[in-house]
Design an enzyme around this catalytic site. Structure first.
Site, PDB file in Angstrom:
ATOM      1  N   HIS A 465       0.688  -1.031  -0.018  1.00 55.84           N
ATOM      2  CA  HIS A 465       0.038   0.035  -0.093  1.00 55.84           C
ATOM      3  C   HIS A 465       0.838   1.211  -0.128  1.00 55.84           C
ATOM      4  O   HIS A 465       2.081   1.061   0.288  1.00 55.84           O
ATOM      5  CB  HIS A 465      -1.097   0.067   1.063  1.00 55.84           C
ATOM      6  CG  HIS A 465      -0.539   0.125   2.455  1.00 55.84           C
ATOM      7  ND1 HIS A 465      -1.341   0.140   3.622  1.00 55.84           N
ATOM      8  CD2 HIS A 465       0.705   0.290   3.061  1.00 55.84           C
ATOM      9  CE1 HIS A 465      -0.651   0.425   4.878  1.00 55.84           C
ATOM     10  NE2 HIS A 465       0.680   0.361   4.353  1.00 55.84           N
ATOM     11  N   GLU A 466       0.280   2.388  -0.263  1.00 57.66           N
ATOM     12  CA  GLU A 466       0.895   3.748  -0.342  1.00 57.66           C
ATOM     13  C   GLU A 466       2.018   3.559  -1.380  1.00 57.66           C
ATOM     14  O   GLU A 466       3.072   4.336  -1.271  1.00 57.66           O
ATOM     15  CB  GLU A 466       1.469   4.089   0.873  1.00 57.66           C
ATOM     16  CG  GLU A 466       0.594   4.611   1.810  1.00 57.66           C
ATOM     17  CD  GLU A 466      -0.406   5.927   1.648  1.00 57.66           C
ATOM     18  OE1 GLU A 466       0.134   6.555   0.684  1.00 57.66           O
ATOM     19  OE2 GLU A 466      -1.284   6.024   2.256  1.00 57.66           O
TER      20      GLU A 466
END
Lengths: 619, 619
Positions: A465-466
Site C-alpha cells: 500500500h501507499e
C-alpha cells in the site's frame, strides 16, 4: 526501544536545537519528553494489550453498521484525549506545535503497540493536514478542525477496483450539482458516482461522522472523462452531511459500504470497498436537484482547483510514506523485542566446545548461540537503522517547514530522494526482521500464542500500500535521481561524503567509511549506466534491484553516522551497553548487508534484459 | 506444472531407464504416467477445491474428539484408495514398487493442491517405512501393514515442550512393564510417561487407530536418564491397543490430547501436544501391572535395540527432509501459477514509451511490465529449480537402493551432502516466491479472496520443522562437507564439474558454466578457510550464510544442467515455449541470484565474529 529513541532524538539528531526556532520556542527537551512519556504510557495501557484482540475480533458488518472491538474505541479515545491528532498544528487550532520529528517519534509507540488500531488516527491527521494546505477557510473550520479534535475521523479514497497503482484510470465521476453548485459555502458542490477500493477506516462507529477525501474526474463538455492524471480533482465527501457550523444536518450522504476486505493482517483497521452515489442513500431528492431528479450521486465539495487533485494528494505523500515506513519499522521493532525476550529466557542446546557438546551440562539460553545472535543482530540492524532513517526524514520535514533559505530547500530536495527508501526499505527489511523473530522462537513463533506471527502478517501489507515496491523503484530511478540534472543525488552524495570524512577520523570506522565511499561511487556509476541509452525501458527494467541497492547504501550511511556518534559518546563515557550495541549493529550492517548491493547493481549497470525479454508464452 | 514435471522426469532424469532394474521391471514410462495422471486428478478433484476450507475450518477439540472438515476425510480416503500410501512398497505388501522419484513426483500434486490436507498420508508413509526398516516381522505385519493400507495413520513424536531442536534433552521415560515385558509378541513392552510437542496428526478421527512412534529414554539402574542422544530409544505407542492379529482390543492406551496448537498456517493438519502416561486413560490396571499398580503409563513396544532410537529416526530423515523440501517447493509453485494467471488477466498501467505513457491507450495486462516479469521469472527460477533438485535427490534415493556398487555408494554420499539443501533451500526461497506472488497480486494478494496469502502462511512453517535452518547449516558445514576428509564435497564437486564441462561445449552457456566453476572454487576455498583454526566455534559462527551460499550454488548447478539439456532439445526441435522458458529461468538464476553468494561466503571465509562477539547486554 525508548533508550534508542532518546539516543537518536537527543544524541544523534539534537532535536532540542529546534526549540531555538520561533515555531517551537515554547518547547524544550522536557516538553518533548513529556509528550513521549504520555504516548508511551497510552500505547502500553490502551493499545498493546489489545493488539491480538484486534486481530482475532475482526470488524464485521451487520448490514447496518460495522462493529469494532470496544478496545479500539477506548484506544482511539485515549489517543484523541492526548491531543495527538493535532500534535503538529498551530496552538490556535488546538494543536501543540510539535516538530514533525517529535510527532513521528510519539506515534512510533502506537505503531509498535498496535499498528492497525493506530491506523484511524494516522489517516485522520493526514486528511486534515491536506485540508489545511489546500482547503478554503470554511473547509478548514468545518472539516479539518473537527478532525483534529477527534470528533470526526477521515479517510483517503484513491484506488478503485480497476485502478490500483494506476491512478490515471480513476473512473469516479463528479458533476456539478445543479445551478447553484458554485455558491455552496462549503465549496463548489458536485455529485459523485463511482467505487473506491482498499479504503482504510472507510466505515466504523468510532466517530459520529467520517470525512472522505475522494479523487474523481469532472467530465468535459462532451461528457467524457479526461484520460490521465491531469483530469483528477479532489473532493470532500462527508458520510453524513453537515452545515456551515459543522452540525450534522441529519441527512445521510450517498456513500455506502459495498463490502469489507478480509486480509492477511491489519485486521484492526477496517478496510472497505465504498460505493459513492449508487443511490443506496438518496440525498436531497428534489431539493438541490441531483443528476436525474432522484437525488442520486454522493454530495462532494471541491477542494482547491479542478484537475489538481493528485498534486494535492502527492503534496502530503512524503509524510504519508514516511508514516508507512515508520509503521513497518515499528512492527519490526516489536518482533525484535519479543524475540530478544524469548531468546534470553528459553533454554535450549549447549555451546560447542573443542570436544563437541557436553550433554550432561544444563541447557543454555538460546541467546548464547551464535546463529541466534546473528538473527537478533540482523533484526537490530534493520529496525534501529530504519528508525534512524525515518526520524532523519521527519527532521527533514521540519527543516523544510521551519529552516532558513538554502537549508530548507536542501531538506525538501533530500526528502524527495529519500522518500522512496523511507517507504520501501523498512517494508522489505523489517518484514524480514519479523521472519527472523519467528525463526528465533522456533515452532512457538509460528503459533498464535506468541505475538510475532501477527507482526509478520501485519507487516506484509506495507510493501504494497501507499505505492508498491515497483512504483517506488520507478519513482527513484525514473524521477528522483535524475530530476534537475541529478541535483538530488548530488546533494545526498554530499551528505554521505560528510559522514565518510568524519568517520575516516576514527580508526575503528575507517574500513566502513571506505566501504561506504565505494558504494556511493558505484551508485553514481550505475545510475549513469542505467540511463546511458536514454531509453526509459532500458533504464527502468531493473528499477526494483536499484531501489534495493540504493536503500542498503542509504542505511549503511545512516549506520556509519550513528556509529561515528556512538564512538564519540563512548569515548566521553556514555552508556557502554547502548553504544556498543549500536556499534555492533553498524558492524553487522557493513559486513553482512552492504556487500549485498553489488549483485543488485550489476543487473542495473548492464541494463540486463533477461526479465523483460522473457516472452509471455515462456512462463 | 505437469509439463515441467514430465520434462524433468523424462527428458532430464530419464526415469524410464529405471525400468531396466529388476525391482521396477514391471513398470514402464506408461505406468509411471498413469500413476501421475491418477494423482493429478485426485489432487484436482479432492484436495485443491478444499484447501481454503481446511484453512478456515480449523480442527477443533470438543473435549472428546478432534473434528476435521468432511473434505479432509474424503481427500485422505481418495489418497488411500489410490494405493499411494504403499506406492514404493513391495507387491506382496500391497505396494506398487514405484521408484522414490515417481512416488515423490506423484505426491507433488497433493502438496501443491493442499499441503496440509496431504500431511496425514506423508507422516503415515514415513512411519511405516521406518517400521519396515527396523521393526520385527510382527511389528511390520501388525503396524506397518495396517498403515500402508490406510486402516490406521501414523505420527512421529520427537520434540518435547522443553526440547525442540535439542533432542538430547528428551525427558519422556520408558520403563519395562512388569516381569513379562520381554515376552510380549509385539515387542518388549514398556510404560511411557512424558509430553510430546508439535505432533502433527497426533489426534483425529480419520482412521480407527493412530500409531505413534515415540522417542523416549529408558532410565538406568539408578533411575536416572542418560544424558545425550545415546540414551534415546524408539517405541510404538498405539492410541488404541491391538492384538497380534491387528484387531483392536477395545482398550484405550494412555495417550491424551493436551491441546491443539493454533498456528499461522498448515491449519489442515492437526498439530498437537500429547501427554503420554499421565493417567488420563489408565490401561490394564492390576493386570499387566503398570508402574505403580494403578496402570499409569502408556504402553509402548520397543523398536530395535535400546539406545538406537535416534539413529533409526535419522535413517529416515533424508527422505523426510526431501519431503519437506518438496512441500515447500509445491507451495511456491502453487503461488507461481496463481500469480501467473492473475498477471495475464489483470489490466493495469501502460508501457513506457520514449515519450512516457499514453493515458489515452487502454491498460495492458500486468504481465507486460518488466518488474512483473521479474517477479514471475524469479518465482519460476526458484520453484522449477527446487522441483528439479528434489526430484534429483529422490532419484539418488532410488540409486542408493537399487543401483550397483559404487554408484549406490556415491548416491548415498551425495544425498548426505545435498539433503540439508533439499530441506532448507525451498523453505527459504519458495517462501520468497510466495511473497512475490502476493506482490504480483497487489492489494488483492493480501486478501483471503485469493489463494496466495495462504500459501505464504503455510510455507513459513517449513524453515522451522524437521530441522530448522540453523540446524541444517550446522549439519552441512559441521558434518556433511568435512566428513570422511571431505569425500562428499569432492564427489559433489566432480558432478558439478561434469555439468560445467558439458555446458562449456555450448557457446550460449559458457558464461554461466564459468560462473559456476568460479562459485565452486570459492566454496572449496571458503570451506577450508572456515575450518582453518580447527575450532568449531570459529567455523560454525556463520553456518547459516554458508548454507545459503551453498544452496544457491547447488541450484545454479541444477539450472545449468537443466539448461544444457534444454538447449540440446531445442536444437532437436523440442517444445520451444517450454524450453525457452527453462533457459530464461536459468539466465535469471545466473544473473540475478548466483552473484548473491559472495556476500554470504565473505563472512564465512573471514570467520567473521561480529555476531558471536556481541554481548547479551548490548542488545
Amino acid at each position: 526501544m525508548r533508550s534508542t529513541l532518546n539516543f537518536l532524538l537527543n544524541d544523534w539528531l539534537d532535536v532540542a536545537s529546534l526549540t531555538t526556532r520561533p515555531r517551537f520556542a515554547d518547547h524544550s527537551r522536557e516538553t518533548f519528553e513529556s509528550v513521549l512519556d504520555t504516548c508511551e504510557r497510552i500505547a502500553r495501557e490502551k493499545f498493546a494489550p489489545y493488539n491480538r484482540l484486534s486481530d482475532t475480533e475482526e470488524p464485521h458488518f451487520d448490514g447496518e453498521r460495522v462493529h469494532l472491538p470496544q478496545a479500539t474505541h477506548a484506544a482511539t479515545a485515549a489517543y484523541v484525549g492526548a491531543g495527538m491528532l493535532a500534535a503538529a498544528q498551530d496552538y490556535e487550532l488546538g494543536g501543540m506545535q510539535l516538530p514533525c520529528v517529535i510527532e513521528m517519534a510519539a506515534n512510533s509507540f502506537f505503531q509498535m503497540a498496535s499498528v492497525s488500531m493506530g491506523g484511524y488516527a494516522m489517516l485522520t491527521s493526514g486528511n486534515a493536514n491536506l485540508l489545511m494546505a489546500h482547503g478554503t477557510a470554511l473547509q478548514k473550520e468545518v472539516f479539518a478542525k473537527n478532525e483534529f479534535s477527534g470528533r470526526w475521523f477521515g479517510t483517503m479514497c484513491l484506488s478503485e477496483p480497476q485502478a490500483g497503482s494506476s491512478l490515471s484510470d480513476v473512473a469516479t465521476r463528479a458533476v456539478p450539482d445543479g445551478p447553484e453548485y458554485e455558491a455552496d459555502p462549503l465549496g463548489p458542490r458536485f455529485r459523485l458516482k463511482g467505487n473506491k477500493m482498499w479504503i482504510s477506516a472507510g466505515e466504523h462507529e468510532l466517530t459520529e461522522n467520517i470525512v472522505h477525501l475522494v479523487l474523481a474526474k469532472i467530465p468535459g463538455a462532451d461528457g467524457k472523462l479526461v484520460p490521465g492524471v491531469k483530469g483528477i480533482s479532489l473532493f470532500i465527501v462527508p458520510k453524513r452531511l453537515v452545515d456551515t457550523e459543522g452540525r450534522l444536518t441529519g441527512e445521510r450522504n450517498d456513500v455506502a459500504l459495498a463490502g469489507l476486505n478480509h486480509k492477511l493482517g491489519f485486521h484492526g483497521t477496517t478496510n472497505t470497498l465504498l460505493n459513492f452515489g449508487e443511490g443506496r442513500f438518496p440525498v436531497r431528492a428534489g431539493q438541490g436537484g441531483g443528476l436525474d431528479g432522484r437525488g442520486a450521486g454522493a454530495i462532494g465539495y471541491l477542494v482547491g482547483e479542478p484537475g489538481k487533485g493528485l498534486s494535492y494528494m502527492f503534496h502530503m505523500m512524503n509524510e504519508a510514506r514516511i508514516g508507512v515506513g515508520l509503521g513497518a519499522t515499528m512492527l519490526g521493532y516489536a518482533g525484535y523485542e519479543a524475540s530478544l525476550d524469548y531468546a534470553r529466557q528459553r533454554p535450549q542446546g549447549r555451546p560447542i566446545g573443542p570436544g563437541g557438546k557436553d550433554a550432561a551440562q544444563p541447557q543454555v539460553p538460546i541467546i548464547q548461540h551464535a546463529d541466534v545472535k546473528r538473527m537478533l543482530l540482523a533484526q537490530k540492524a534493520y529496525c534501529e537503522g530504519a528508525l534512524a532513517l525515518e526520524l532523519y526524514c521527519a527532521r527533514l520535514v521540519d527543516e523544510q517547514h521551519t529552516g532558513q533559505g538554502q537549508s530548507a530547500a536542501d531538506a525538501a530536495l533530500l526528502l524527495e530522494v529519500l522518500t522512496p527508501i523511507a517507504k520501501s526499505w523498512p517494508s522489505e527489511w523489517c518484514l524480514e526482521a519479523n521472519s527472523l523473530a519467528i525463526q528465533v522462537h522456533g515452532g512457538y513463533g509460528y503459533t498464535r500464542d506468541f505475538p510475532v506471527e501477527q507482526y509478520w502478517r501485519d507487516n506484509r501489507l506495507n510493501m504494497i500500500h501507499e505505492g508498491a515496491h515497483g512504483i517506488q523503484g520507478m519513482d527513484l530511478l525514473g524521477r528522483k535521481v535524475v530530476m534537475d540534472g541529478g541535483k538530488g543525488l548530488t546533494l545526498l552524495a554530499g551528505k554521505i561524503n560528510e559522514t565518510v570524512q568524519r568517520a575516516l577520523q576514527r580508526p575503528a570506522l575507517a574500513e566502513h567509511a571506505n566501504a561506504l565511499a565505494r558504494a556511493l561511487a558505484r551508485i553514481g556509476q550505475v545510475t549513469k549506466a542505467a540511463w546511458a541509452t536514454g531509453n526509459p525501458q532500458d533504464a527502468l527494467a531493473n528499477a526494483t534491484p536499484y531501489l534495493q541497492a540504493f536503500g542498503h547504501a542509504v542505511l549503511a550511511w545512516v549506520w556509519l553516522d550513528v556509529g561515528a556518534r556512538s564512538e564519540q559518546l563512548l569515548a566521553d563515557g556514555g552508556d557502554a551497553d547502548l553504544l556498543n550495541g549500536k556499534l555492533a549493529a553498524m558492524r553487522y550492517f557493513f559486513r553482512y548487508e552492504l556487500p549485498k548491493i553489488e549483485p543488485w547493481l550489476a543487473v542495473v549497470e548492464t541494463r540486463d534484459a533477461t526479465c523483460r525479454d522473457t516472452e509471455e508464452s515462456w512462463f
